[in-house]
Write an enzyme that holds these catalytic residues in place. Structure first.
Site, short mmCIF file in Angstrom:
data_model
loop_
_atom_site.label_atom_id
_atom_site.label_comp_id
_atom_site.label_asym_id
_atom_site.label_seq_id
_atom_site.Cartn_x
_atom_site.Cartn_y
_atom_site.Cartn_z
N HIS A 1 78.42 88.74 136.30
CA HIS A 1 79.35 88.68 136.79
C HIS A 1 79.07 87.18 136.18
O HIS A 1 79.64 85.82 137.18
CB HIS A 1 80.27 88.87 137.56
CG HIS A 1 81.29 88.90 138.13
ND1 HIS A 1 82.93 89.08 138.81
CD2 HIS A 1 82.46 87.92 137.26
CE1 HIS A 1 83.76 88.81 139.02
NE2 HIS A 1 83.98 87.64 137.78
N HIS B 1 75.96 78.89 122.96
CA HIS B 1 75.32 79.55 121.98
C HIS B 1 73.99 79.58 122.65
O HIS B 1 73.24 78.97 123.54
CB HIS B 1 74.64 78.34 120.65
CG HIS B 1 74.03 77.12 121.77
ND1 HIS B 1 72.95 77.25 121.07
CD2 HIS B 1 75.14 75.36 121.47
CE1 HIS B 1 72.49 75.31 121.73
NE2 HIS B 1 73.98 75.41 122.48
C1 COA Z 1 79.13 81.01 148.39
C2 COA Z 1 79.48 82.03 148.74
C3 COA Z 1 79.09 83.37 147.76
C4 COA Z 1 79.22 81.85 150.01
O1 COA Z 1 80.15 82.73 150.64
P1 COA Z 1 79.63 83.52 152.36
O2 COA Z 1 78.30 83.26 152.18
O3 COA Z 1 80.18 83.82 152.54
O4 COA Z 1 79.75 81.46 152.86
P2 COA Z 1 80.61 80.92 153.69
O5 COA Z 1 81.48 81.25 153.94
O6 COA Z 1 80.24 81.73 155.01
O7 COA Z 1 79.72 79.74 153.49
C5 COA Z 1 78.30 79.03 154.01
C6 COA Z 1 78.69 77.80 154.18
O8 COA Z 1 78.42 77.17 153.08
C7 COA Z 1 79.77 77.07 152.53
N1 COA Z 1 79.53 76.83 151.08
C8 COA Z 1 80.46 78.11 150.59
N2 COA Z 1 80.60 77.89 149.58
C9 COA Z 1 80.27 77.05 149.24
C10 COA Z 1 80.64 76.45 147.94
N3 COA Z 1 80.68 77.03 146.58
N4 COA Z 1 79.92 75.15 147.73
C11 COA Z 1 79.99 74.58 148.44
N5 COA Z 1 79.53 75.39 150.21
C12 COA Z 1 79.53 76.16 150.30
C13 COA Z 1 80.85 76.99 152.70
O9 COA Z 1 81.49 75.45 153.20
C14 COA Z 1 80.00 76.57 154.73
O10 COA Z 1 78.72 75.72 154.98
P3 COA Z 1 79.28 75.35 156.73
O11 COA Z 1 78.10 76.32 157.61
O12 COA Z 1 78.55 73.33 156.82
O13 COA Z 1 80.47 76.05 157.27
C15 COA Z 1 81.17 81.89 148.05
O14 COA Z 1 81.86 80.67 149.31
C16 COA Z 1 81.79 81.69 146.86
O15 COA Z 1 81.42 80.50 146.22
N6 COA Z 1 81.64 82.57 146.37
C17 COA Z 1 82.42 82.38 144.92
C18 COA Z 1 83.27 82.96 144.72
C19 COA Z 1 84.48 83.40 142.92
O16 COA Z 1 83.82 82.68 142.34
N7 COA Z 1 84.84 83.97 143.18
C20 COA Z 1 85.45 84.23 141.62
C21 COA Z 1 85.80 85.87 141.94
S1 COA Z 1 86.44 86.39 140.52
#
Ligand code: COA
Length: 207
Positions: A144, A135
């Site tokens: 998104h 709400h």
């Molecule tokens: C947050 C996010 C954008 C980061 O992506 P990125 O910049 O490519 O980051 P990386 O995968 O290189 O990870 C970097 C660090 O953050 C950590 N990390 C990444 N995503 C995380 C998350 N959601 N929660 C906790 N830690 C996370 C990784 O473990 C890594 O840690 P390290 O350096 O200690 O190894 C991505 O992981 C994420 O969560 N995206 C959302 C995905 C989603 O919702 N998809 C739906 C599609 S419909």
């Protein structure tokens, strides 16, 4: 409700087409820059690119932009809007929208999503599968909310932000523009513009 154009022939586009078909659209065509190499997107044909849609838009009863990346979706939205395309919403029949919620144009709402009373959703937003917007939330344009994310009541989310899959946002929190909330994060404090947060409680992702 007959012929629908969908801009963007990726995985998200397939879910938009599936929701559109469930909502009664019968003839669904994709447009994507990958055409003609890509000639179908799952069960539906890819028949041209955005320019082709603009040239043939009178043949379509509606168009929707199906690109998950918020900035790209916004660019295409503005292009189609300026060209006079009839941008419509796609609401899956198994989504639940309060009659007191207000939504803009170019919004897609997938199965199992809930938009609760007095929530306001801007243009060109994605409310993905089983996401909930409670709400009095106010979501600006081109946001998104990914599958299974839960936005508690009275939350505001700024333009172009992406709330990751399974994230949770505490009531009353203000999330800025172009924010990324990582998958599974729990947001308990306000988030400024242009940053990425992850974890529980959500903290700045330092890279
Ligand atoms: C947050 C996010 C954008 C980061 O992506 P990125 O910049 O490519 O980051 P990386 O995968 O290189 O990870 C970097 C660090 O953050 C950590 N990390 C990444 N995503 C995380 C998350 N959601 N929660 C906790 N830690 C996370 C990784 O473990 C890594 O840690 P390290 O350096 O200690 O190894 C991505 O992981 C994420 O969560 N995206 C959302 C995905 C989603 O919702 N998809 C739906 C599609 S419909």
């Amino acid at each position: 409700m007959n012929r629908l154009a969908i801009i963007g022939a990726g995985g998200h586009g397939k879910v938009v087409a599936d929701a559109a078909q469930a909502a009664g659209w019968v003839d669904i065509h994709f447009f994507d820059s990958a055409w003609p190499v890509k000639s179908n997107n799952g069960h539906w044909p890819v028949v041209g690119n955005t320019q082709h849609y603009i040239e043939k838009m009178n043949l379509y009863d509606g168009v929707v932009i199906a690109i998950g990346v918020c900035e790209t979706r916004e660019t295409e939205f503005q292009t189609i809007k300026a060209a006079g395309g009839q941008i419509i919403n796609i609401i899956h029949p198994k989504a639940t929208l309060s009659p007191f919620a207000r939504i803009g144009i170019g919004v897609v709402v997938f199965a199992g999503a809930v938009i609760n009373v007095d929530a306001v959703i801007g243009n060109n937003c994605i409310i993905n599968t089983a996401a909930t917007i409670d709400h009095d939330c106010v979501l600006k344009d081109s946001i998104h909310v990914a599958p299974g994310a839960h936005i508690s009541g009275n939350v505001t989310i700024g333009y172009g932000s992406w709330i990751g899959v399974g994230a949770t946002v505490r009531q009353g929190v203000r999330i800025g523009e172009h924010v990324v909330v990582g998958a599974g994060a729990v947001v308990v404090k306000d988030i400024p513009n242009y940053i990425t947060v992850v974890g529980n409680p959500a903290k700045l992702l330092s890279i």
